[in-house]
Design a protein around this motif. Structure first.
Motif, PDB file in Angstrom:
ATOM      1  N   SER A 125       0.811  -1.063   0.289  1.00  9.74           N
ATOM      2  CA  SER A 125      -0.103  -0.029  -0.154  1.00  9.74           C
ATOM      3  C   SER A 125       0.444   1.042  -0.033  1.00  9.74           C
ATOM      4  CB  SER A 125      -0.816   0.112   1.112  1.00  9.74           C
ATOM      5  OG  SER A 125      -0.382  -0.312   2.384  1.00  9.74           O
ATOM      6  N   VAL A 126       2.106   1.276   0.833  1.00 12.55           N
ATOM      7  CA  VAL A 126       2.562   2.482   1.069  1.00 12.55           C
ATOM      8  C   VAL A 126       3.902   2.661  -0.452  1.00 12.55           C
ATOM      9  CG1 VAL A 126       4.673   3.416   1.593  1.00 12.55           C
ATOM     10  CG2 VAL A 126       3.011   1.743   3.536  1.00 12.55           C
ATOM     11  N   VAL A 127       4.206   1.148  -1.487  1.00 14.49           N
ATOM     12  CA  VAL A 127       4.553   1.805  -2.148  1.00 14.49           C
ATOM     13  C   VAL A 127       3.500   2.238  -3.554  1.00 14.49           C
ATOM     14  CG1 VAL A 127       5.948   0.376  -4.618  1.00 14.49           C
ATOM     15  CG2 VAL A 127       6.514  -0.675  -1.810  1.00 14.49           C
ATOM     16  N   GLU A 128       1.911   1.395  -3.173  1.00 18.10           N
ATOM     17  CA  GLU A 128       1.945   2.358  -4.505  1.00 18.10           C
ATOM     18  C   GLU A 128       1.260   3.277  -4.026  1.00 18.10           C
ATOM     19  OE1 GLU A 128      -1.876  -0.684  -3.766  1.00 18.10           O
ATOM     20  OE2 GLU A 128      -1.166  -2.279  -4.864  1.00 18.10           O
ATOM     21  N   ALA A 129       0.934   3.829  -3.042  1.00 21.58           N
ATOM     22  CA  ALA A 129       0.497   5.537  -2.635  1.00 21.58           C
ATOM     23  C   ALA A 129       1.966   6.113  -3.233  1.00 21.58           C
ATOM     24  CB  ALA A 129       0.410   5.859  -1.536  1.00 21.58           C
ATOM     25  N   TYR A 181      16.630   8.529  18.115  1.00 23.60           N
ATOM     26  CA  TYR A 181      17.435   7.608  17.359  1.00 23.60           C
ATOM     27  C   TYR A 181      16.705   6.857  15.512  1.00 23.60           C
ATOM     28  CZ  TYR A 181      20.366   3.607  16.078  1.00 23.60           C
ATOM     29  OH  TYR A 181      21.734   2.604  15.715  1.00 23.60           O
ATOM     30  N   VAL A 182      17.348   7.394  14.746  1.00 26.70           N
ATOM     31  CA  VAL A 182      16.457   7.283  13.517  1.00 26.70           C
ATOM     32  C   VAL A 182      17.088   6.233  12.997  1.00 26.70           C
ATOM     33  CG1 VAL A 182      16.233   8.340  10.927  1.00 26.70           C
ATOM     34  CG2 VAL A 182      16.415   9.767  13.351  1.00 26.70           C
ATOM     35  N   ILE A 183      16.096   5.572  12.693  1.00 25.56           N
ATOM     36  CA  ILE A 183      16.482   4.355  11.302  1.00 25.56           C
ATOM     37  C   ILE A 183      15.183   4.601  10.361  1.00 25.56           C
ATOM     38  CG2 ILE A 183      15.469   1.665  11.266  1.00 25.56           C
ATOM     39  CD1 ILE A 183      15.921   1.482  13.810  1.00 25.56           C
ATOM     40  N   SER A 184      16.085   5.036   9.094  1.00 27.12           N
ATOM     41  CA  SER A 184      14.791   5.123   7.860  1.00 27.12           C
ATOM     42  C   SER A 184      15.511   3.874   6.523  1.00 27.12           C
ATOM     43  CB  SER A 184      15.291   6.712   7.505  1.00 27.12           C
ATOM     44  OG  SER A 184      14.285   7.266   6.706  1.00 27.12           O
ATOM     45  N   TYR A 185      14.784   3.191   5.947  1.00 29.55           N
ATOM     46  CA  TYR A 185      14.575   2.878   4.439  1.00 29.55           C
ATOM     47  C   TYR A 185      14.193   3.544   4.078  1.00 29.55           C
ATOM     48  CZ  TYR A 185      16.284  -0.942   7.546  1.00 29.55           C
ATOM     49  OH  TYR A 185      17.142  -1.388   8.244  1.00 29.55           O
ATOM     50  N   ALA A 186      14.939   3.955   2.824  1.00 28.46           N
ATOM     51  CA  ALA A 186      14.335   4.372   0.650  1.00 28.46           C
ATOM     52  C   ALA A 186      12.659   3.135   1.088  1.00 28.46           C
ATOM     53  CB  ALA A 186      15.517   4.279   0.320  1.00 28.46           C
ATOM     54  N   ILE A 187      11.900   4.375   0.172  1.00 27.21           N
ATOM     55  CA  ILE A 187      11.132   3.289  -0.807  1.00 27.21           C
ATOM     56  C   ILE A 187      11.230   3.363  -2.302  1.00 27.21           C
ATOM     57  CG2 ILE A 187       8.744   3.116  -1.140  1.00 27.21           C
ATOM     58  CD1 ILE A 187       7.455   4.978   1.399  1.00 27.21           C
ATOM     59  N   ILE A 195      11.236   6.167  -4.580  1.00 31.59           N
ATOM     60  CA  ILE A 195      10.165   7.500  -4.606  1.00 31.59           C
ATOM     61  C   ILE A 195       9.731   7.613  -2.893  1.00 31.59           C
ATOM     62  CG2 ILE A 195       9.481   6.040  -6.637  1.00 31.59           C
ATOM     63  CD1 ILE A 195       7.596   4.329  -5.177  1.00 31.59           C
ATOM     64  N   GLY A 196      10.641   7.462  -2.222  1.00 31.34           N
ATOM     65  CA  GLY A 196       9.843   8.229  -0.783  1.00 31.34           C
ATOM     66  C   GLY A 196      10.614   7.796   0.296  1.00 31.34           C
TER      67      GLY A 196
END
Length: 695
Positions: A91-95, A181-187, A196-197
């Protein structure tokens, strides 16, 4: 008697003894043997326990640090997994794809996504400072009902995600200013792989501290590998303190060692703190505890050890008291009986047949049995000493009697020798008279030769004188022979009587043998008394006195033997001199008397024939003159011999007097031995006679 009473009082004082008794000594030694090891073992055990507590605490600090670090790693991994799952959600990828294609956002989908993130926040217990999704660099949904959405095109995490596909690290929230403490991944677009996000999971470090490192006892801190505090009970220090800057040497050493333990003094309280640390690939965890915690535990350990030691001491005290009492009581009973026996001996009625009765069958019973055996042996020894003393007394009395008889015989010999000396003087006077008569005869012969005219008238006178001379000579010869035989018989009897001195040597040998046996007996008694210790001191004195008496008897016997040898030698010399004198008297004097008798016969015959041989008067007168001179010389020899015999008899008399004096000395020594034996018998009288001793 005063000396004996003083010795008795001294023996009683010795029996009472000084210092503590055997019960006290056993009890004291047992207490010391128990207390010293107990104190030492308690101290060592407490010290080892304290050291073990410190070592365990160090290991526990490291273990706790490792556990906390593992929990953090697992927690972070779980958040990474969650964040990664959100970034790859369909759903996140589609958005994101729709926004990238059309440039529009479906509000319904946006709200649904916001609700989804809010549910994650609720399930985490409000762990996140923010959890949001961007489409492109524009905020799409967050946990706060989309109230914090903003453009992130300039933020570090987004730039890293665009470049590297992810960002993991510390940060300060641009919205709230809180450390996170930041954990971040690219979409990424599954088809093109373009970014794309992004999904940003900003964990509130203060909240994470409460969930992971909060503890009532330990102070737990988490650092990243750059030295920055990421979790601490002191929230103000999070992301504001960098240990690599404050103490780079210590920080680098911890990173190098990977795990370890150190202590430091708190600059505010001056209290020692103990810290264990563990390093992982991403974090370093320190677990610290104040030194007072160890002090309290150590103090409690010492108190427990002290209480246990007191309890053990009391229990051991009671057990030792009972055991010491059980050991010492039979010894006290035996000691009282031994003291009573010694007291009875000192009072003069010691009964060595008395047995010490103790019911114990242990070493005390064996000791009492040995004492009873010693007393029996002592009883036998006393009996033997008593019998030996009686025999020595009888032998000494016999010796004394023999010495008295020998002394009387010596005195008789001395009297006989004095009489013999007087007789010799009389004979000497007679010889001188005969010599004078011979001189007068010679003068007469010369006068007759000068007066030949008167020869005829004097013939009758010459006959008469010749007869008288012959008769006198025969009488003197017979008297001398009888006197010599009597003196010789008396001298032989005296010499034979003096030979009894040889019996003294045999008696002294018996005394020496008895003294040797007595000395050996005293030595054995001394050894037994030494083995008996305090109980044998009284008998040790008796044994010493017996030994001294034996030595005195041996010395006296040796002196008697020496004197006896001198007496025997003197008697032998006297016997030889007397025999020589008697032989000389028999061989010389009697022969001279025989010659003198023959001369008288010739003189008488010449007188009878004088008338017939008047013509040969001058020749006969010459012969008569020669004979007269020979008689005079013989008489002179006899006189000289008698003088020598008189001198020998005087010397013999003097030797006999010396012998009498020596006999007196021997008798005095025998009397002294008899006195010593009486003293020994008086000592022996302190012990009551038993039937065994009588046998």
């Amino acid at each position: 008697m005063k000396k004996n009473k003083s010795g008795s009082r001294r023996s009683k004082r010795d029996l009472r003894g000084k210092g503590i008794g055997i019960f006290g000594r056993i009890f004291l030694v047992a207490i010391l043997c128990m207390v010293v090891p107990l104190i030492v073992s308690t101290f060592i055990s407490t010290y080892l326990a304290s050291d073990s507590l410190t070592t365990n605490a160090q290991e526990n600090l490291q273990t706790l640090a490792d556990d906390k670090l593992s929990s953090l790693e697992q927690y972070i991994d779980a958040q990474k997994t969650l964040t990664k799952a959100v970034s790859t959600s369909a759903s996140v990828v589609e958005a994101c794809q729709e926004y990238a294609t059309n440039g529009t956002i479906d509000k319904e989908d946006q709200n649904t996504m916001a609700e989804y993130l809010a549910a994650i926040q609720e399930q985490s217990g409000n762990l996140y400072e923010n959890f949001f999704i961007t489409v492109g660099s524009t905020g799409y949904a967050d946990i706060s009902n989309n109230e914090t959405l903003h453009d992130v095109s300039e933020e570090e995490f987004y730039l890293e995600c665009v470049e590297n596909g992810e960002f993991i690290g510390n940060n300060v929230s641009p919205v709230t200013g809180n450390p996170v403490y930041v954990i971040s991944y690219a979409i990424t677009d599954p088809k093109t792989g373009e970014v794309i996000g992004a999904v940003n999971n900003s964990i509130d470090l203060a909240t994470m501290t409460e969930k992971i490192v909060s503890d009532d006892v330990y102070d737990i801190k988490l650092f990243d590998l750059n030295g920055i505090v990421v979790a601490s009970p002191d929230t103000e220090s999070i992301l504001t303190i960098n240990m690599n800057e404050l103490d780079p040497e210590s920080w680098n050493k911890q990173l190098e060692n990977k795990e370890g333990y150190f202590s430091f003094s708190d600059p505010y309280t001056n209290e020692i703190n103990y810290t264990g640390y563990v390093v992982s690939d991403n974090f370093l965890c320190q677990v610290s505890v104040e030194g007072s915690v160890f002090s309290d535990q150590t103090s409690q350990l010492y108190k427990s050890a002290f209480i246990i030691g007191i309890v053990c001491f009391v229990i051991a005290f009671i057990i030792i008291f009972l055991c010491a009492r059980n050991i010492s009581k039979p010894l006290q009973v035996a000691n009282n009986q031994v003291n009573k026996l010694i007291s009875d001996i000192n009072e003069g009625h010691g009964d060595l047949t008395t047995k010490i009765s103790v019911k114990a069958k242990d070493e005390t019973g064996q000791l009492v049995k040995s004492i009873n055996h010693f007393v029996d042996t002592l009883n036998n020894v006393i009996g033997s000493v008593r019998n030996t003393t009686n025999r020595v007394q009888e032998n000494t009395i016999t010796t004394n009697d023999v010495i008295t008889e020998a002394s009387e015989s010596s005195m008789n010999i001395s009297a006989v020798m004095e009489e013999l000396s007087a007789s010799m003087e009389q004979v000497s006077v007679s010889a001188e008279t005969i010599a004078q008569d011979a001189g007068r005869v010679l003068e007469t012969v010369e006068s007759v030769g000068g007066e030949s005219d008167r020869g005829a008238s004097l013939v009758d006178e010459i006959k008469v004188r010749a007869s008288e001379i012959k008769e006198n000579t025969i009488n003197s010869k017979n008297e001398i022979q009888n006197e010599l035989e009597e003196k010789k018989a008396s001298l032989e009897d005296a010499i034979n009587a003096s030979r009894k001195v040889d019996e003294i040597t045999n008696l002294t040998n018996d005394i020496l043998e008895i003294a040797s046996k007595t000395n050996l007996l005293a030595l054995n008694a001394s050894i037994e008394a030494a083995r008996a210790g305090e109980a044998g001191k009284g008998f040790a004195v008796v044994a010493d006195e017996i030994s001294l008496l034996a030595n005195s008897s041996r010395e006296t016997a040796n002196n008697i033997q020496s004197i006896s040898e001198g007496v025997v030698s003197s008697v032998n010399d006297l016997m030889e001199a007397s025999n020589d004198m008697m032989s000389m008297m028999s061989d010389v004097v009697i022969r001279d008397y025989d010659d003198f008798e023959k001369a008288a016969d010739n003189y008488y015959e010449d007188a009878e024939n004088m008338e017939e041989i008047i013509n040969s008067y001058n020749n006969s007168m010459d012969n008569l003159q020669g004979i007269t001179e020979s008689v005079a010389n013989s008489i002179q020899v006899v006189s000289t011999t008698i003088n020598e015999c008189s001198t020998g008899v005087a010397e013999a008399t003097e030797n006999v007097n010396v012998l009498v004096a020596s006999m007196g000395t021997i008798k005095s020594g025998a009397d002294a031995d008899l006195d010593d034996i009486n003293v020994l018998k008086e000592e022996m009288s302190k012990f009551e006679e038993s039937p065994l001793q009588d046998e």
